[in-house]
Design an enzyme around this catalytic site. Structure first.
Site, short mmCIF file in Angstrom:
data_model
loop_
_atom_site.label_atom_id
_atom_site.label_comp_id
_atom_site.label_asym_id
_atom_site.label_seq_id
_atom_site.Cartn_x
_atom_site.Cartn_y
_atom_site.Cartn_z
N LYS A 181 0.85 -1.19 0.00
CA LYS A 181 0.00 0.00 0.00
C LYS A 181 0.90 1.24 0.00
O LYS A 181 2.00 1.21 0.53
CB LYS A 181 -0.86 -0.05 1.27
N ASN A 183 -13.12 4.35 -5.87
CA ASN A 183 -12.64 4.54 -4.50
C ASN A 183 -11.96 5.87 -4.32
O ASN A 183 -11.38 6.42 -5.26
CB ASN A 183 -11.66 3.41 -4.11
N ALA A 184 -12.05 6.37 -3.10
CA ALA A 184 -11.26 7.54 -2.70
C ALA A 184 -10.79 7.29 -1.27
O ALA A 184 -11.24 7.94 -0.32
CB ALA A 184 -12.08 8.82 -2.80
N ASN A 189 5.43 0.86 -2.57
CA ASN A 189 4.85 1.98 -3.29
C ASN A 189 5.03 3.23 -2.44
O ASN A 189 4.58 3.30 -1.30
CB ASN A 189 3.36 1.70 -3.54
N CYS A 196 -1.95 8.86 -7.88
CA CYS A 196 -3.15 8.68 -7.06
C CYS A 196 -4.07 9.87 -7.27
O CYS A 196 -3.67 11.01 -7.04
CB CYS A 196 -2.81 8.55 -5.58
N THR A 223 -5.72 4.21 -11.32
CA THR A 223 -7.17 4.30 -11.56
C THR A 223 -7.56 5.49 -12.44
O THR A 223 -6.83 6.48 -12.51
CB THR A 223 -7.93 4.43 -10.23
N GLY A 241 -4.76 -3.20 -14.63
CA GLY A 241 -6.08 -2.65 -14.90
C GLY A 241 -7.12 -3.71 -15.19
O GLY A 241 -7.19 -4.23 -16.30
N GLY A 242 -7.92 -4.06 -14.20
CA GLY A 242 -9.07 -4.92 -14.40
C GLY A 242 -8.77 -6.37 -14.70
O GLY A 242 -9.59 -7.04 -15.32
#
Lengths: 281, 315
Positions: free
Chosen positions: B44, B68-69, B98, B129, B192, B242-243
């Site tokens: 994270k 998300n936020a 990260n 972010c 994102t 991504g996904g």
């Protein structure tokens, strides 16, 4: 703990309104689940909707290796669950989260449920019956339509006290009214346990605070993963040994929290902080 | 069957890496799966100091996606190195951290702590972010700032530096080249997509922060396109994100030119997703008569495609 478990639906029962009782088979969940714990579950194996949904475990039958969820259809996830046919499967993580504590010996467990929030208290009542503990379930809603589980709460040793704001069933008024009446009537030592809408939980927390009683509340924020990594379901909590409130995952540190440690919306400082500052006796 | 890949001098035993922000610090999954089975883990996002993150609600589900936020709630790099790293370092996987910062100096400061910590294999630089007011996308949206942050991190560490790029830009190739020029060893593409979900009853954003970052299967075609564009624009490896929730999803990125991929939102849905994709990847290779995952990377056949984006005609 949370490995993905494929659970077949073994029985479904439609209740009044958008409610279902869904019974799934899984030996470990049936054996291990405690009142207040939940599962993250999604119907079938389809990708859509993407996220699992959290549901309190309402009842277990370790002999039959089954557990039952009380499901209200509110969106695509719960709708898909409600459409499962016996024999079809769901994907399930659980049992998850911190359960309600066992009431200390000689203490009466006062269970306060708001509408849909009654789910964990069926299991709680079963646990009380097994352990010989004393309890009383206050079950409130706006109208009788909000109490679809009324006929399914018998068979335990816990008396049921319904309340509706329109007076259609039970006490006329909010569920905290019969709770306070009971506390006023000279009941012995008690601990409060609550699950339901946030306003009701806050009201129960205030009743407990005013009377110096311990209270545990089960919070129900939007949950993404159920295992403490998405940080979506956090609630602000301040424990007694902490100098400030911080966000805690409801899925792993809750969903049951000590009501006195929760920073309720609109409250500037938590009870823990006021206590330390000497605002309270 | 060889599933191992090498990126920026690091050997990943397979091309599946747990994406930042979807796998906690790794320890959360200790009892759930064997962390040594993962190609790598990205922590994270971490600043120098602990962060509370944003108010709630922080997440909402959208069609095939998650908005998300969270706002980079975290324990800070020092607590990570002191309390978490010793626990997860014993798992034989590539541990990436990260890193975040409100300022260029903070990025460098966090990178310096990482550089001095045994067990951290590389540094992913979060310049993308969308859910913080300072840093994050403010740096990743501007090629000059991207260059500045990456160069500052590069200067203080010998470990591989992997900037994580934002899709919220007009031309990701420009940002990819800026990061490469500043000394990046690889790129992570993408973070994102900036989104907004509205509660029509209250007429307010569904998230307390307002906007949020969209992830999940909904963004995959955008992510594959941008990872592919970035991979064509630079010589350093591009890790696709991504996904991804199946082997076929992962293969799209590999074929488009990414030697490895990160799995994000799918971790929330199924903690066993890595194991499942790994098995299905091996099966796919077998069915196609291949014994090395590397043979798939960059094999996209794109009839009539002009040269790499930015060097010649850009689609």
């Amino acid at each position: 703990m949370p490995a993905n478990r494929i659970v077949p639906l073994v029985a479904r029962e439609g209740l009044r309104g958008p409610y279902w009782l869904l019974t799934f088979r899984h030996p470990e969940i049936a054996r291990d689940a405690r009142a207040g714990q939940f599962v993250m579950i999604k119907a079938g194996t389809s990708a859509e909707p993407p996220l699992r949904r959290p549901f309190s475990i309402m009842a277990t039958d370790p002999g039959a290796e089954t557990f039952t969820l009380f499901v209200k259809e509110v969106g695509p996830g719960s709708r898909a669950l409600g459409r499962l046919a016996p024999g079809e499967v769901a994907q399930c993580l659980g049992p998850l989260g911190r359960p309600f504590s066992t009431p200390p010996a000689g203490t009466e467990a006062l269970l306060v449920a708001g509408g849909y929030g009654v789910a964990p208290f069926r299991l709680f009542a079963e646990e009380l019956k097994r352990s010989g503990g004393r309890g009383r379930l206050f079950y409130g809603g706006r109208t009788s339509d909000d109490l679809p589980l009324l006929e399914h709460l018998g068979g335990t040793s816990t008396p049921l006290v319904p309340a509706t704001e329109d007076g259609s069933v039970g006490h006329h008024g909010q569920v905290t009214a019969p709770l306070e009446e009971w506390l006023d009537s000279g009941a012995g030592p008690a601990r409060l346990y609550a699950c339901g809408p946030e306003a009701m939980l806050h009201a129960v927390a205030r009743v407990a605070e005013a009377r110096g009683l311990a209270a545990e509340v089960s919070l129900d924020p939007w949950m993404g993963c159920g295992i403490g990594t998405c940080l979506g379901c956090v609630v602000k909590v301040q424990n007694t040994d902490e100098t400030r409130a911080s966000y805690r995952c409801a899925c792993t540190e809750g969903p049951v929290f000590d009501a006195a440690r929760v920073r309720w919306p609109g409250e500037e400082v938590s009870r823990a902080r006021r206590e330390r500052a000497g605002f309270m006796a | 069957m060889n599933l191992a890949v090498e990126i920026a001098g690091l050997r990943f035993k397979n091309p599946l890496i747990a994406a930042s922000g979807t796998f906690g610090y790794g320890v959360e999954y200790e009892d759930v799966l064997d962390l040594s089975r993962l190609g790598g883990i990205v922590s994270k996002g971490l600043y120098m100091e602990p962060r509370d993150g944003n108010p709630t609600p922080r997440i909402t589900e959208t069609p095939s996606g998650l908005l998300n936020a969270i706002g980079l709630q975290g324990i800070g790099i020092r607590a990570f190195v002191r309390d978490v790293l010793p626990r997860i370092a014993r798992y034989d996987t590539v541990h990436l951290v990260n890193i975040c910062g409100d300022t260029v100096e903070e990025y460098a400061e966090v990178a310096r702590v990482c550089d001095g910590a045994e067990g951290i294999a590389g540094i992913e630089v979060n310049i993308s972010c969308p859910n913080v007011k300072k840093g994050g996308l403010a740096f990743g949206g501007d090629p000059r700032m991207t260059h500045e942050v990456v160069a500052a991190v590069r200067k203080v560490t010998r470990r591989p530096v992997i900037p994580k790029l934002s899709p919220n830009v007009a031309d990701i190739a420009v940002l990819a080249r800026a990061a490469e020029e500043a000394g990046a060893d690889a790129l992570s593409c993408i973070n994102t997509l900036l989104g907004l979900a509205v509660d029509v009853e209250t007429r307010r954003p569904k998230l307390a922060f307002g906007t949020g970052g969209l992830s999940g299967p909904a963004i995959r075609p955008v992510a594959v396109r941008m990872a592919w564009q970035a991979a064509r624009a630079v010589k350093i490896p591009v890790i696709g994100i991504g996904g991804i929730s199946s082997a076929s999803d992962a293969l799209e990125f590999l074929i488009a030119g990414c030697p490895a991929v990160q799995i994000g939102t799918a971790n929330f849905v199924d903690p066993g997703v890595h194991e499942r994709i790994l098995a299905d990847l091996a099966t796919w290779l077998e069915q196609h008569g291949l014994d090395d995952i590397g043979a798939v990377v960059g094999t996209l056949e794109y009839p009539g495609l002009p040269g790499p984006c930015g060097t010649e005609v850009c689609p």
